[in-house]
Design an enzyme around this catalytic site. Structure first.
Site, short mmCIF file in Angstrom:
data_model
loop_
_atom_site.label_atom_id
_atom_site.label_comp_id
_atom_site.label_asym_id
_atom_site.label_seq_id
_atom_site.Cartn_x
_atom_site.Cartn_y
_atom_site.Cartn_z
N HIS A 40 0.32 -0.70 3.72
CA HIS A 40 -0.88 0.54 3.12
C HIS A 40 -2.21 0.08 2.47
CE1 HIS A 40 0.68 5.61 2.91
NE2 HIS A 40 1.53 3.89 2.78
N ASP A 90 -6.69 5.64 -0.20
CA ASP A 90 -5.41 5.72 0.76
C ASP A 90 -4.45 7.37 0.07
OD1 ASP A 90 -3.03 4.91 1.35
OD2 ASP A 90 -2.66 5.69 -0.04
#
Length: 480
Positions: free
Chosen positions: A17, A119
């Protein structure tokens, strides 16, 4: 002098990520032509192993000379009594809210936040963005199909007969995909993981607050799903945030010219073109002893060349595999029987470099989205072997929706167990055009590779999406 606009990027601490979001931020920075800078707020990773990974990424990128600054956020206490990683990540993020607010405020007077990009698991930070009147975006590192599912979760809850999809009758409607069997629902949403479902639903709801959704995909790869989201079929009656498909976002580790070529690469140098099937299961993927025996038998009987990254079981209390002891894990005589046509590598291997090698003709993968995009970038067809997260839905889409993969049958009641005969079948099917299904997957993977390159090139769909996003950010009102 007026303060310079900056985009504030807040990535998650997981390496996949973190690096995907950072690479997306760098592309956004480049597309802006210097119109704004990039400020990355870095959370303390909750484990030492993750912290070391993030520190390495930050050191390397900080020395790149790009217009990026990294601000380390203060540490917070770990939430307790969390039942799964998504709940932990979500609650851990909430505790960072005051520090994120202070960090954004500290940018003045030199900089002003033009946008905040978080995110997909950090949507709790929207509260800070709203309070500061800064436009908020989500960076979605997974496929658009999973985004569509997350947006649909509130409505799908009404169709559940139990606390998860595993007891659901019929198929699941994920707009833009063929009807999805419940067995292909993400592992994080089945097996009675109701708390996990609650948190995924929470994030899916909060996506609707965003000014835009930045997705690591291409229009060419997921046209029907992106269209379904944009048309409002996931959340009927509610306007969906703007979609920005800027993928494939793939990062490449810098190479040291003095570094010795990795042994896996040197072995591949001696193999014929497109002759090797590559097996690798990601940073958290390991197989138990019984499954290792089945894989070994299937590879031996297939007769094909292979490169198998085999990791050992995780250390107690962690999710990350260790270097494997091949003498303990592999069946006796396997290495001798496959000598010359197979290599079993017991440690980390340079996956992107391996997939780029001309000798690799197929990829047996856990179906993490970063791995999928890397494989398709190099035109390598896949055999999906999903293990966790959203990987089961990814596997379904790659076979039934995109056509770049050969389906692998597994016993889901036995922890996704794969018999030797089934692995032998799919390897034969995929390699060297062993079946019509394999030939179609190979052709489609090659076409997708070309589409990816066109998409990010000048005038391509992803390049245009980046330019639109830059324009959108620059025209938005600036937060105080």
């Amino acid at each position: 002098m007026a303060p310079r606009p900056t985009v504030v990027l807040i990535p998650s601490w997981g390496s996949g990520h973190f690096m995907s979001a950072l690479e997306a931020g760098k592309r956004l920075l480049a597309a802006s032509g210097g119109a704004f800078s990039l400020t990355v707020l870095v959370m303390h990773a909750p484990t030492q192993a993750k912290a070391s990974e993030v520190e390495g990424h930050v050191r390397r990128e900080a020395a790149s000379g790009l217009d990026i600054r990294f601000l380390q956020l203060p540490a917070v206490e770990h939430p307790i009594d969390c039942v799964d990683p998504v709940e932990f990540a979500s609650r851990y993020t909430q505790l960072h809210g005051p520090h994120v607010k202070a960090a954004i405020a500290s940018l003045a007077p030199s900089f002003r936040a033009a946008a905040v990009v978080v995110d997909l698991f950090l949507t709790a930070l929207f509260d800070v963005a709203h309070e500061l009147a800064v436009p908020a975006y989500v960076y979605f590192a997974s496929p658009a199909a999973f985004l569509a599912l997350m947006l649909r979760l509130p409505a799908l809850r009404e169709d559940l007969t139990g606390p998860g999809f595993e007891e659901m009758e019929g198929t699941v409607d994920v707009p833009g995909l063929p009807p999805v069997p419940p067995s292909y629902m993400p592992d994080c949403l089945v097996r009675r993981k109701i708390q996990s479902y609650d948190w995924f639903e929470y994030h899916g709801r909060r996506f609707m607050e965003a000014r835009g959704l930045i997705v690591n995909t291409t229009i060419e790869l997921e046209a029907s799903v992106l269209a379904a989201i944009a048309d409002g079929r996931c959340v009927p009656g509610c306007p969906v945030p703007a979609l920005h498909a800027i993928g494939p976002v793939i990062w490449f580790d810098p190479k040291d010219d003095d570094q010795r070529r990795h042994e896996c690469m040197r072995w591949l140098d001696d193999q014929p073109p497109a002759s090797v099937v590559f097996l690798c299961f990601g940073s958290m993927g390991s197989l138990d002893a019984a499954q290792v025996r089945e894989v070994a038998a299937g590879l031996e009987r297939s007769g094909h060349r292979f490169l198998w990254v085999l990791r050992g079981p995780p250390v107690a209390g962690t999710r990350f595999p260790t270097d494997a002891n091949l003498d303990e894990l592999l069946p006796e005589g396997f290495l001798d029987a496959t000598a010359g046509r197979g290599l079993v590598w017991p440690a980390w291997a340079p996956q992107r470099e391996i997939l780029s090698h001309a000798a690799v003709g197929g990829f047996v993968t856990h179906c993490g989205w970063n791995s999928v995009l890397e494989s398709l970038w190099f035109g390598v067809p896949l055999v999906p072997w999903p293990l966790y997260g959203e990987q089961h839905l990814n596997a379904f889409e790659l076979v039934a929706g995109v056509g770049v993969a050969v389906a692998l049958e597994m016993d889901r009641k036995k922890g996704f167990f794969v018999e030797a005969a089934e692995l032998e079948r799919v390897v034969r099917s995929l390699m060297n055009g062993g079946s019509e299904e394999g030939r179609k997957a190979r052709t489609k993977a090659s076409e997708t590779s070309a589409e990816f390159r066109r998409a990010i090139g000048e005038g391509g769909s992803s390049c245009a999406a980046l330019q639109r996003l830059v324009g959108e950010i620059l025209d938005l009102p600036v937060g105080r």
